[in-house]
Design a protein around this motif. Structure first.
Motif, PDB file in Angstrom:
ATOM      1  N   GLY A   1       0.828  -1.197   0.000  1.00  0.00           N
ATOM      2  CA  GLY A   1       0.000   0.000   0.000  1.00  0.00           C
ATOM      3  C   GLY A   1       0.860   1.245   0.000  1.00  0.00           C
ATOM      4  N   ALA A   2       0.311   2.327  -0.509  1.00  0.00           N
ATOM      5  CA  ALA A   2       0.983   3.623  -0.518  1.00  0.00           C
ATOM      6  C   ALA A   2      -0.035   4.705  -0.831  1.00  0.00           C
ATOM      7  N   ASN A   3       0.206   5.909  -0.269  1.00  0.00           N
ATOM      8  CA  ASN A   3      -0.677   7.018  -0.625  1.00  0.00           C
ATOM      9  C   ASN A   3       0.061   8.346  -0.786  1.00  0.00           C
ATOM     10  N   LEU A   4       1.384   8.296  -0.815  1.00  0.00           N
ATOM     11  CA  LEU A   4       2.163   9.510  -1.049  1.00  0.00           C
ATOM     12  C   LEU A   4       3.018   9.360  -2.297  1.00  0.00           C
ATOM     13  N   GLU A   5       3.206  10.459  -2.988  1.00  0.00           N
ATOM     14  CA  GLU A   5       4.109  10.478  -4.140  1.00  0.00           C
ATOM     15  C   GLU A   5       5.535  10.214  -3.665  1.00  0.00           C
TER      16      GLU A   5
ATOM     17  N   ALA B   1       1.166   6.169  14.073  1.00  0.00           N
ATOM     18  CA  ALA B   1       0.357   5.071  13.528  1.00  0.00           C
ATOM     19  C   ALA B   1      -0.619   5.615  12.488  1.00  0.00           C
ATOM     20  N   ASN B   2      -0.812   4.863  11.420  1.00  0.00           N
ATOM     21  CA  ASN B   2      -1.752   5.185  10.348  1.00  0.00           C
ATOM     22  C   ASN B   2      -1.413   6.473   9.605  1.00  0.00           C
ATOM     23  N   ALA B   3      -0.150   6.896   9.677  1.00  0.00           N
ATOM     24  CA  ALA B   3       0.264   8.098   8.949  1.00  0.00           C
ATOM     25  C   ALA B   3       0.355   7.791   7.455  1.00  0.00           C
ATOM     26  N   ALA B   4       0.263   8.827   6.641  1.00  0.00           N
ATOM     27  CA  ALA B   4       0.449   8.671   5.199  1.00  0.00           C
ATOM     28  C   ALA B   4       1.847   8.126   4.953  1.00  0.00           C
ATOM     29  N   ARG B   5       2.012   7.393   3.833  1.00  0.00           N
ATOM     30  CA  ARG B   5       3.314   6.779   3.588  1.00  0.00           C
ATOM     31  C   ARG B   5       3.569   6.537   2.112  1.00  0.00           C
ATOM     32  N   THR B   6       4.843   6.500   1.777  1.00  0.00           N
ATOM     33  CA  THR B   6       5.248   6.206   0.395  1.00  0.00           C
ATOM     34  C   THR B   6       5.197   4.721   0.112  1.00  0.00           C
ATOM     35  N   ALA B   7       5.330   3.885   1.142  1.00  0.00           N
ATOM     36  CA  ALA B   7       5.278   2.435   0.948  1.00  0.00           C
ATOM     37  C   ALA B   7       4.940   1.757   2.259  1.00  0.00           C
ATOM     38  N   ASP B   8       4.053   0.790   2.181  1.00  0.00           N
ATOM     39  CA  ASP B   8       3.677  -0.016   3.331  1.00  0.00           C
ATOM     40  C   ASP B   8       3.617  -1.456   2.842  1.00  0.00           C
TER      41      ASP B   8
END
Length: 168
Positions: free
Chosen positions: A7-11, A90-97
């Motif tokens: 999962g990821a949600n940041l560029e 915890a649950n912070a936005a991230r480039t890769a999970d």
């Protein structure tokens, strides 16, 4: 069966979109000796828990490797870090999970250590839908349910949807 969620949600400054970063993560895993046997399509979902974060891109992979579960988790964390993941809130936005969902049928619950299967996989549709594509017959070793049964037990979540190929 060794199952991984991505999962990821940041560029990412080098790779760009979350989806491109997750493609880079898969390539990095292969470069470290993992064999990607099957991978899901990419899904988009709202951040969990609900927040003002950008939507996530999620997927799953069925992999094989010669590593034990602890060493494999170390490789996942190394790839995350190399892709700019900073562990903190915890649950912070991230480039890769990258999460180790299951390592064969092992069950572990080590204090401050490895927990298998992943303790919340059965609660997250954004994990279960991609997982259905790569391991529809996998059964949770504690709950005894297969992936589809776990997904049906959750309330509908319209925020989880297949990401179109020409989308981020």
């Amino acid at each position: 069966m060794i199952l991984i969620a991505l999962g990821a949600n940041l560029e990412h400054p080098e790779h760009g979109s979350p989806r491109a970063t997750l493609e880079a993560a898969l390539a990095a895993l292969e470069a470290r000796g993992l064999r990607i046997l099957q991978r899901s399509r990419w899904y988009q979902s709202a951040a969990w828990p609900a927040s003002d974060q950008p939507d996530y891109v999620n997927g799953a992979a069925l992999v094989d490797c010669d590593l034990g579960p602890e060493a494999l988790l170390g490789v996942l964390h190394e790839v995350e870090e190399n892709l700019g993941r900073v562990r903190g809130e915890a649950n912070a936005a991230r480039t890769a999970d990258l999460d180790l969902l299951a390592y064969h049928q092992e069950v572990r619950n080590e204090p401050d250590g490895l927990v298998l299967p992943h303790p919340r996989l059965q609660d997250r549709l954004f994990v279960l839908l991609p997982l259905m594509e790569v391991a529809p017959g996998w059964r949770h070793p504690i709950k005894g349910l297969n992936v589809a049964e776990m997904a049906r037990a959750l309330p509908p979540d319209p925020s989880v949807r297949l990401l179109l190929e020409d989308s981020a």
